[in-house]
Motif scaffolding. Structure first.
Motif, PDB file in Angstrom:
ATOM      1  N   LEU A  24      50.298  41.016  26.096  1.00  0.00           N
ATOM      2  CA  LEU A  24      48.922  41.367  25.505  1.00  0.00           C
ATOM      3  C   LEU A  24      48.982  40.499  24.093  1.00  0.00           C
ATOM      4  O   LEU A  24      47.664  40.033  23.810  1.00  0.00           O
ATOM      5  CB  LEU A  24      48.969  42.847  25.051  1.00  0.00           C
ATOM      6  N   GLN A  60      45.343  32.093  22.577  1.00  0.00           N
ATOM      7  CA  GLN A  60      43.823  32.163  22.290  1.00  0.00           C
ATOM      8  C   GLN A  60      43.666  31.546  20.972  1.00  0.00           C
ATOM      9  O   GLN A  60      42.764  30.671  20.695  1.00  0.00           O
ATOM     10  CB  GLN A  60      43.191  33.443  22.434  1.00  0.00           C
ATOM     11  N   HIS A  90      37.393  51.368  36.429  1.00  0.00           N
ATOM     12  CA  HIS A  90      37.021  51.460  34.739  1.00  0.00           C
ATOM     13  C   HIS A  90      36.703  50.094  34.389  1.00  0.00           C
ATOM     14  O   HIS A  90      37.176  48.953  34.874  1.00  0.00           O
ATOM     15  CB  HIS A  90      38.358  51.897  34.200  1.00  0.00           C
ATOM     16  N   GLY A 135      36.997  48.308  31.768  1.00  0.00           N
ATOM     17  CA  GLY A 135      37.905  47.472  31.274  1.00  0.00           C
ATOM     18  C   GLY A 135      38.783  46.529  32.270  1.00  0.00           C
ATOM     19  O   GLY A 135      38.951  45.525  32.064  1.00  0.00           O
ATOM     20  N   GLN A 136      39.108  47.347  33.189  1.00  0.00           N
ATOM     21  CA  GLN A 136      40.100  46.868  34.343  1.00  0.00           C
ATOM     22  C   GLN A 136      39.044  46.013  35.357  1.00  0.00           C
ATOM     23  O   GLN A 136      39.556  44.865  35.446  1.00  0.00           O
ATOM     24  CB  GLN A 136      40.655  47.801  35.220  1.00  0.00           C
ATOM     25  N   CYS A 161      39.107  42.730  33.827  1.00  0.00           N
ATOM     26  CA  CYS A 161      40.466  41.964  33.838  1.00  0.00           C
ATOM     27  C   CYS A 161      40.510  41.369  35.178  1.00  0.00           C
ATOM     28  O   CYS A 161      40.858  40.151  35.597  1.00  0.00           O
ATOM     29  CB  CYS A 161      41.554  42.851  33.723  1.00  0.00           C
ATOM     30  N   ARG A 170      32.901  54.235  32.591  1.00  0.00           N
ATOM     31  CA  ARG A 170      32.825  54.953  33.935  1.00  0.00           C
ATOM     32  C   ARG A 170      32.087  56.093  34.110  1.00  0.00           C
ATOM     33  O   ARG A 170      31.541  56.465  32.807  1.00  0.00           O
ATOM     34  CB  ARG A 170      34.385  55.117  34.341  1.00  0.00           C
ATOM     35  N   LYS A 198      30.932  59.268  31.198  1.00  0.00           N
ATOM     36  CA  LYS A 198      31.682  58.980  30.139  1.00  0.00           C
ATOM     37  C   LYS A 198      30.488  58.777  28.923  1.00  0.00           C
ATOM     38  O   LYS A 198      29.267  58.299  29.302  1.00  0.00           O
ATOM     39  CB  LYS A 198      32.646  58.086  30.035  1.00  0.00           C
ATOM     40  N   CYS A 212      32.291  48.757  22.945  1.00  0.00           N
ATOM     41  CA  CYS A 212      33.176  47.920  23.607  1.00  0.00           C
ATOM     42  C   CYS A 212      32.887  47.432  24.920  1.00  0.00           C
ATOM     43  O   CYS A 212      33.061  46.291  25.396  1.00  0.00           O
ATOM     44  CB  CYS A 212      34.522  48.349  23.279  1.00  0.00           C
ATOM     45  N   TYR A 213      32.119  48.429  25.634  1.00  0.00           N
ATOM     46  CA  TYR A 213      31.547  48.246  27.132  1.00  0.00           C
ATOM     47  C   TYR A 213      30.447  47.079  26.911  1.00  0.00           C
ATOM     48  O   TYR A 213      30.202  46.377  28.187  1.00  0.00           O
ATOM     49  CB  TYR A 213      31.237  49.388  27.705  1.00  0.00           C
ATOM     50  N   TRP A 249      33.075  44.522  28.140  1.00  0.00           N
ATOM     51  CA  TRP A 249      33.642  44.644  29.438  1.00  0.00           C
ATOM     52  C   TRP A 249      32.744  44.631  30.482  1.00  0.00           C
ATOM     53  O   TRP A 249      33.110  43.955  31.699  1.00  0.00           O
ATOM     54  CB  TRP A 249      34.695  45.949  29.506  1.00  0.00           C
TER      55      TRP A 249
END
Ligand code: GRG
Length: 327
Positions: free
Chosen positions: A90, A97, A185, A187-188, A191, A227, A230, A235-236, A239
């Motif tokens: 992480l 970066q 989710h 965030g995932q 990724c 998701r 929620k 932050c979404y 993402w």
């Protein structure tokens, strides 16, 4: 009737946000400063990237920042979150970066970093652990391939196996979780989509189904959640939206409403952006509010790369930027 509700902010408070980030390192007597020590390298990446997208990266002293990044480096090839903290993927990604943004990757032993990253791949599943302790998560698959791609060293891992692991994390709804069978989710999803984009395997995604799941994340107030059932969170705006951008479907959400939501989460006194309107701002949500606005093409921000969460000018310079898919 008089109301005590604050008037929602409708313009982008660029100068205040710049000052908010500039002041972050001057709050050494605050509890939050010490409580966030383990994330300090991430914090520097979040702040620098936000400043760069606002065209003001010179607000931080380049040489001081590089020195700090190098002080988080371990000879094994990984970076910790702060000097003396153990190396982890992480923080290694944040270190790379930052150095890449400053065009300073020559200040580290790239081969040693690539060795550290590749040592964390599981031979059987192709998944990545974040560090020597072995926890596996699609976040680490993303961090590993993003690091290696920025270093020009993707050939150091078994990419096909890495891809196969991420592909197994797809759920019935077309979205992705942290491991096979884990709940989808956003965030995932970032990724997994980012990892597959870097591996040039976006063909493995059911793009219409995933696009529908992502677009369903927008709530009536314009904000996005991570998701079903929620609450929205700024932050979404990153993402979810970056994933939609990578699969060429940003226009599946209401851009104007999302812009209004992000702007309403700005703090008109201190600058900075919070998770939701009226909450305390922080550099994490400030970055992801700004990257969201950049992807939406508002506020005259520099374009952000939806896969690497770095200025597109940097990923283009490194030759790793990919054109977004058209729907
Ligand atoms: C280069 C931008 C970048 C990232 C590096 C670490 C990483 C790769 C990605 C993290 C992706 C992730 C899992 C984001 C989610 C963060 C978050 C707000 C989690 C909160 O989860 P819950 O369950 O929140 O507390 P909800 O919103 O589901 O209630």
């Amino acid at each position: 009737m008089a109301s005590s509700e604050p008037t929602p902010t409708t313009s982008f408070l660029r100068d205040l946000h710049i000052r908010f980030i500039e002041n972050l390192d001057k709050q050494k007597d605050s509890l939050e400063y010490w409580m966030s020590e383990h994330l300090r390298l991430n914090g520097v990446y979040w702040g620098l990237t936000a400043l760069a997208l606002m065209g003001r990266s010179e607000v931080l002293d380049r040489e001081d920042v590089i020195k700090y990044v190098l002080s988080c480096y371990h000879d094994v090839g990984g970076f910790g979150g702060h000097p003396g903290h153990d190396p982890h993927l992480l923080y290694t990604l944040s270190g790379i970066q930052i150095l890449a943004t400053y065009d300073a990757l020559d200040r580290i032993d790239r081969a040693q970093v690539a060795k550290f990253v590749s040592s964390l791949q599981k031979k059987d599943s192709g998944a990545f652990a974040g560090d020597e302790w072995g926890e596996v998560d699609t976040r680490f698959s993303y961090c590993a391939v993003a690091c290696l791609s920025l270093l020009g060293a993707l050939d150091q891992i078994d990419l096909d196996r890495a891809v196969a692991f991420v592909a197994q994390c797809r759920n019935f709804d077309g979205a992705y979780g942290s491991e096979p069978g884990a709940e989808s989710h956003a965030g995932q999803v970032f990724c997994c989509v980012g990892m597959l984009a870097i591996a040039n395997r976006l063909d493995l995604i059911d793009q219409d189904m995933l696009g529908t799941w992502l677009a369903d994340r927008q709530l009536k107030n314009g904000g996005l959640n991570g998701r079903p059932q929620k609450l929205e969170d700024v932050c979404y705006s990153w993402w979810v939206l970056s994933s939609l951008a990578t699969i060429g479907r940003v226009h599946w959400i209401d851009r104007e409403k999302l812009r209004g939501f992000i702007l309403s989460c700005q703090d008109p006194e201190t600058g900075g952006i919070a998770d939701r309107a009226g909450d305390v701002p922080d550099v994490f949500h400030t970055l992801f509010g700004i990257t969201g606005l950049s992807l939406l093409n508002y506020e005259n921000l520099d374009p952000v790369d939806p896969v690497y969460c770095m200025p597109l000018s940097v990923t283009r310079r490194l030759g790793v930027a990919r054109p977004p898919l058209s729907p």
